[in-house]
Design a protein around this motif. Sequence first.
Motif, PDB file in Angstrom:
ATOM      1  N   ARG A  69       1.012  -1.183  -0.111  1.00 18.82           N
ATOM      2  CA  ARG A  69       0.052  -0.075  -0.071  1.00 18.82           C
ATOM      3  C   ARG A  69       0.957   1.241   0.002  1.00 18.82           C
ATOM      4  O   ARG A  69       1.819   1.362   0.621  1.00 18.82           O
ATOM      5  N   ILE A  70       0.541   2.283  -0.868  1.00 16.48           N
ATOM      6  CA  ILE A  70       1.216   3.237  -0.789  1.00 16.48           C
ATOM      7  C   ILE A  70       0.346   4.827  -0.826  1.00 16.48           C
ATOM      8  O   ILE A  70      -0.685   4.591  -0.830  1.00 16.48           O
ATOM      9  N   GLU A  71       1.073   5.539  -0.270  1.00 19.52           N
ATOM     10  CA  GLU A  71       0.353   6.887  -0.021  1.00 19.52           C
ATOM     11  C   GLU A  71       0.713   7.730  -1.259  1.00 19.52           C
ATOM     12  O   GLU A  71       1.885   7.916  -1.970  1.00 19.52           O
ATOM     13  N   VAL A  72      -0.581   8.208  -1.936  1.00 21.18           N
ATOM     14  CA  VAL A  72      -0.231   9.116  -3.103  1.00 21.18           C
ATOM     15  C   VAL A  72      -0.729  10.413  -2.740  1.00 21.18           C
ATOM     16  O   VAL A  72      -1.819  10.710  -2.216  1.00 21.18           O
ATOM     17  N   ILE A  73       0.205  11.361  -3.345  1.00 21.81           N
ATOM     18  CA  ILE A  73       0.053  12.774  -3.023  1.00 21.81           C
ATOM     19  C   ILE A  73      -0.272  13.427  -4.199  1.00 21.81           C
ATOM     20  O   ILE A  73       0.775  13.531  -5.207  1.00 21.81           O
ATOM     21  N   TYR A  74      -1.236  14.262  -4.210  1.00 21.65           N
ATOM     22  CA  TYR A  74      -1.412  14.926  -5.463  1.00 21.65           C
ATOM     23  C   TYR A  74      -2.160  16.465  -5.472  1.00 21.65           C
ATOM     24  O   TYR A  74      -2.542  16.701  -4.277  1.00 21.65           O
ATOM     25  N   TRP A  75      -2.029  17.155  -6.391  1.00 24.53           N
ATOM     26  CA  TRP A  75      -2.639  18.551  -6.329  1.00 24.53           C
ATOM     27  C   TRP A  75      -3.975  18.560  -7.178  1.00 24.53           C
ATOM     28  O   TRP A  75      -4.141  18.268  -8.335  1.00 24.53           O
ATOM     29  N   LEU A  76      -4.876  19.145  -6.505  1.00 24.46           N
ATOM     30  CA  LEU A  76      -6.175  19.257  -6.873  1.00 24.46           C
ATOM     31  C   LEU A  76      -6.231  20.615  -7.618  1.00 24.46           C
ATOM     32  O   LEU A  76      -6.776  21.395  -7.078  1.00 24.46           O
ATOM     33  N   HIS A  77      -5.943  20.233  -8.808  1.00 21.18           N
ATOM     34  CA  HIS A  77      -5.834  21.475  -9.681  1.00 21.18           C
ATOM     35  C   HIS A  77      -6.831  22.337  -9.763  1.00 21.18           C
ATOM     36  O   HIS A  77      -6.780  23.535 -10.367  1.00 21.18           O
ATOM     37  N   GLY A 110      -4.119  16.677  -1.665  1.00 17.91           N
ATOM     38  CA  GLY A 110      -4.956  15.234  -1.693  1.00 17.91           C
ATOM     39  C   GLY A 110      -4.079  14.249  -1.405  1.00 17.91           C
ATOM     40  O   GLY A 110      -2.987  14.310  -1.705  1.00 17.91           O
ATOM     41  N   THR A 111      -4.356  13.681  -0.436  1.00 24.18           N
ATOM     42  CA  THR A 111      -3.758  12.287  -0.150  1.00 24.18           C
ATOM     43  C   THR A 111      -4.371  11.049  -0.109  1.00 24.18           C
ATOM     44  O   THR A 111      -5.833  11.088   0.419  1.00 24.18           O
ATOM     45  N   SER A 112      -4.106  10.027  -0.749  1.00 22.07           N
ATOM     46  CA  SER A 112      -4.894   8.747  -0.494  1.00 22.07           C
ATOM     47  C   SER A 112      -4.029   7.474  -0.214  1.00 22.07           C
ATOM     48  O   SER A 112      -2.712   7.573  -0.537  1.00 22.07           O
ATOM     49  N   ILE A 113      -4.533   6.538   0.418  1.00 28.62           N
ATOM     50  CA  ILE A 113      -3.777   5.264   0.574  1.00 28.62           C
ATOM     51  C   ILE A 113      -4.177   4.247  -0.582  1.00 28.62           C
ATOM     52  O   ILE A 113      -5.410   4.198  -0.428  1.00 28.62           O
ATOM     53  N   ALA A 114      -3.391   4.074  -1.291  1.00 30.72           N
ATOM     54  CA  ALA A 114      -3.875   3.067  -2.378  1.00 30.72           C
ATOM     55  C   ALA A 114      -2.980   1.687  -2.402  1.00 30.72           C
ATOM     56  O   ALA A 114      -2.093   1.342  -1.804  1.00 30.72           O
ATOM     57  N   GLU A 115      -3.835   0.767  -2.997  1.00 40.64           N
ATOM     58  CA  GLU A 115      -3.403  -0.659  -3.054  1.00 40.64           C
ATOM     59  C   GLU A 115      -2.275  -0.740  -4.133  1.00 40.64           C
ATOM     60  O   GLU A 115      -2.867  -0.440  -5.349  1.00 40.64           O
ATOM     61  N   LEU A 116      -1.209  -1.192  -4.209  1.00 43.08           N
ATOM     62  CA  LEU A 116      -0.335  -1.181  -5.341  1.00 43.08           C
ATOM     63  C   LEU A 116      -0.763  -2.517  -6.032  1.00 43.08           C
ATOM     64  O   LEU A 116      -0.732  -3.494  -5.456  1.00 43.08           O
ATOM     65  N   VAL A 117      -0.921  -2.120  -7.535  1.00 37.66           N
ATOM     66  CA  VAL A 117      -1.246  -3.425  -8.290  1.00 37.66           C
ATOM     67  C   VAL A 117      -0.117  -3.690  -9.144  1.00 37.66           C
ATOM     68  O   VAL A 117       0.231  -4.881  -9.140  1.00 37.66           O
ATOM     69  N   GLY A 118       0.707  -2.765  -9.449  1.00 35.24           N
ATOM     70  CA  GLY A 118       1.991  -3.182 -10.017  1.00 35.24           C
ATOM     71  C   GLY A 118       2.886  -2.087 -10.839  1.00 35.24           C
ATOM     72  O   GLY A 118       2.097  -0.833 -10.766  1.00 35.24           O
ATOM     73  N   ILE A 119       4.007  -2.154 -11.085  1.00 38.35           N
ATOM     74  CA  ILE A 119       4.804  -0.864 -11.606  1.00 38.35           C
ATOM     75  C   ILE A 119       5.485  -1.445 -12.847  1.00 38.35           C
ATOM     76  O   ILE A 119       6.265  -2.522 -12.908  1.00 38.35           O
ATOM     77  N   GLU A 120       5.535  -0.917 -13.977  1.00 38.77           N
ATOM     78  CA  GLU A 120       6.348  -1.194 -15.119  1.00 38.77           C
ATOM     79  C   GLU A 120       6.906   0.204 -15.594  1.00 38.77           C
ATOM     80  O   GLU A 120       6.161   1.147 -16.169  1.00 38.77           O
ATOM     81  N   GLY A 121       8.244   0.215 -15.684  1.00 38.23           N
ATOM     82  CA  GLY A 121       8.836   1.319 -16.114  1.00 38.23           C
ATOM     83  C   GLY A 121       8.440   2.615 -14.966  1.00 38.23           C
ATOM     84  O   GLY A 121       8.476   2.540 -13.946  1.00 38.23           O
ATOM     85  N   GLY A 122       8.068   3.672 -15.805  1.00 35.56           N
ATOM     86  CA  GLY A 122       7.577   4.769 -15.170  1.00 35.56           C
ATOM     87  C   GLY A 122       6.010   4.656 -14.759  1.00 35.56           C
ATOM     88  O   GLY A 122       5.362   5.854 -14.498  1.00 35.56           O
ATOM     89  N   VAL A 123       5.371   3.726 -15.071  1.00 38.64           N
ATOM     90  CA  VAL A 123       3.882   3.477 -14.856  1.00 38.64           C
ATOM     91  C   VAL A 123       3.574   2.756 -13.477  1.00 38.64           C
ATOM     92  O   VAL A 123       4.018   1.633 -13.587  1.00 38.64           O
ATOM     93  N   VAL A 124       2.786   3.283 -12.733  1.00 35.56           N
ATOM     94  CA  VAL A 124       2.564   2.820 -11.352  1.00 35.56           C
ATOM     95  C   VAL A 124       0.829   2.421 -11.344  1.00 35.56           C
ATOM     96  O   VAL A 124       0.169   3.598 -11.693  1.00 35.56           O
ATOM     97  N   LEU A 125       0.564   1.163 -11.131  1.00 36.71           N
ATOM     98  CA  LEU A 125      -1.070   0.830 -11.356  1.00 36.71           C
ATOM     99  C   LEU A 125      -1.353   0.657  -9.910  1.00 36.71           C
ATOM    100  O   LEU A 125      -0.807   0.119  -9.056  1.00 36.71           O
ATOM    101  N   VAL A 126      -2.554   1.515  -9.396  1.00 33.30           N
ATOM    102  CA  VAL A 126      -3.032   1.360  -8.142  1.00 33.30           C
ATOM    103  C   VAL A 126      -4.460   1.173  -7.941  1.00 33.30           C
ATOM    104  O   VAL A 126      -5.055   1.565  -9.056  1.00 33.30           O
ATOM    105  N   ARG A 127      -5.119   0.692  -6.948  1.00 29.65           N
ATOM    106  CA  ARG A 127      -6.394   1.022  -6.673  1.00 29.65           C
ATOM    107  C   ARG A 127      -6.776   1.580  -5.423  1.00 29.65           C
ATOM    108  O   ARG A 127      -5.793   1.814  -4.752  1.00 29.65           O
ATOM    109  N   GLY A 128      -7.910   2.574  -5.411  1.00 33.76           N
ATOM    110  CA  GLY A 128      -8.338   2.994  -4.359  1.00 33.76           C
ATOM    111  C   GLY A 128      -8.130   4.717  -4.396  1.00 33.76           C
ATOM    112  O   GLY A 128      -8.371   5.331  -3.333  1.00 33.76           O
ATOM    113  N   LEU A 129      -7.894   5.203  -5.420  1.00 31.27           N
ATOM    114  CA  LEU A 129      -7.992   6.672  -5.637  1.00 31.27           C
ATOM    115  C   LEU A 129      -9.307   7.303  -6.007  1.00 31.27           C
ATOM    116  O   LEU A 129     -10.109   6.501  -6.357  1.00 31.27           O
ATOM    117  N   ASP A 130      -9.542   8.408  -5.746  1.00 31.26           N
ATOM    118  CA  ASP A 130     -10.779   9.209  -5.685  1.00 31.26           C
ATOM    119  C   ASP A 130     -10.575  10.493  -6.586  1.00 31.26           C
ATOM    120  O   ASP A 130     -11.254  11.297  -6.678  1.00 31.26           O
TER     121      ASP A 130
END
Lengths: 151, 151
Positions: A69-77, A110-130
């Motif tokens: 599980r990872i914390e995702v931090i983003y800008w609510l633009h 914004g901050t979310s805790i997301a379930e990591l699905v996979g990483i390939e190169g610079g692409v991170v796949l997660v579940r749990g964002l809003d």
Amino acid sequence: MDDDIRPGEVAVTPPAATDAGLVFIGRIHTPWTVRGEAPRQGHPDGPVCRIDVFEPWIPALDGLERCARIEVIYWLHLARRDLVRQCRASDGLVRGTFSIRSPVRPNPIGTSIAELVGIEGGVVLVRGLDCLDGTPLLDLKPERKPVVPPP
Amino acid sequence: MDDDIRPGEVAVTPPAATDAGLVFIGRIHTPWTVRGEAPRQGHPDGPVCRIDVFEPWIPALDGLERCARIEVIYWLHLARRDLVRQCRASDGLVRGTFSIRSPVRPNPIGTSIAELVGIEGGVVLVRGLDCLDGTPLLDLKPERKPVVPPP
């Protein structure tokens, strides 16, 4: 218009947002393209969302694949930043901005805790964002460790 | 010097941090004045810390007193921002920046879940922080709701 002030809401004239600067390190892709469509809070069973990390930051992902599980931090633009009291859409009550998790806030982070699905190169796949499709990414980190009660 | 690069660490030339601007909405006071003194992660039994919220944001605290736990978001103002691989002090291993919770990151934003002790005027007292005295405050919000498994 979404940005109209509702009865009871209070806007202030905020100081210039020049105390520190952010760099967008990636972009988040989700199924939600319109405000109001996105869930109020992400759910681990939600759809897989794609986080595109930009160079030169891709090498910084090394090791993140070991985190469930990872914390995702983003800008609510799209959010306005000047309301100190606001009306929560779900119940119509007016509350102080810091007492709700609305995107509208002096620093719309914004901050979310997301379930990591996979990483390939610079692409991170997660579940749990809003967040909305196209949201700028600010940071990724492992979830906080759970608090261990003293023995 | 604290800011020296250690063997295996990788610095990049980051893009200018001008994609969005932050406003410091308060300041956090903790017992820790020197890097290395602060705990690695805050603990709910830790010391009471004082968050001074600045005007014009104090009215935005209204209602926060009903939250037992709040998310505190702050700016790690002393951290360098250019390392994509770094050496974690606790074990000496080199890892990608996004795979550890070090303060050193492209956008040095810290997040903690803190226990609310009390609010008086523009002063918020909490336990569970781990940041240095004088850390600029970016945001306060209620803790995320726990995920409810489907019935």
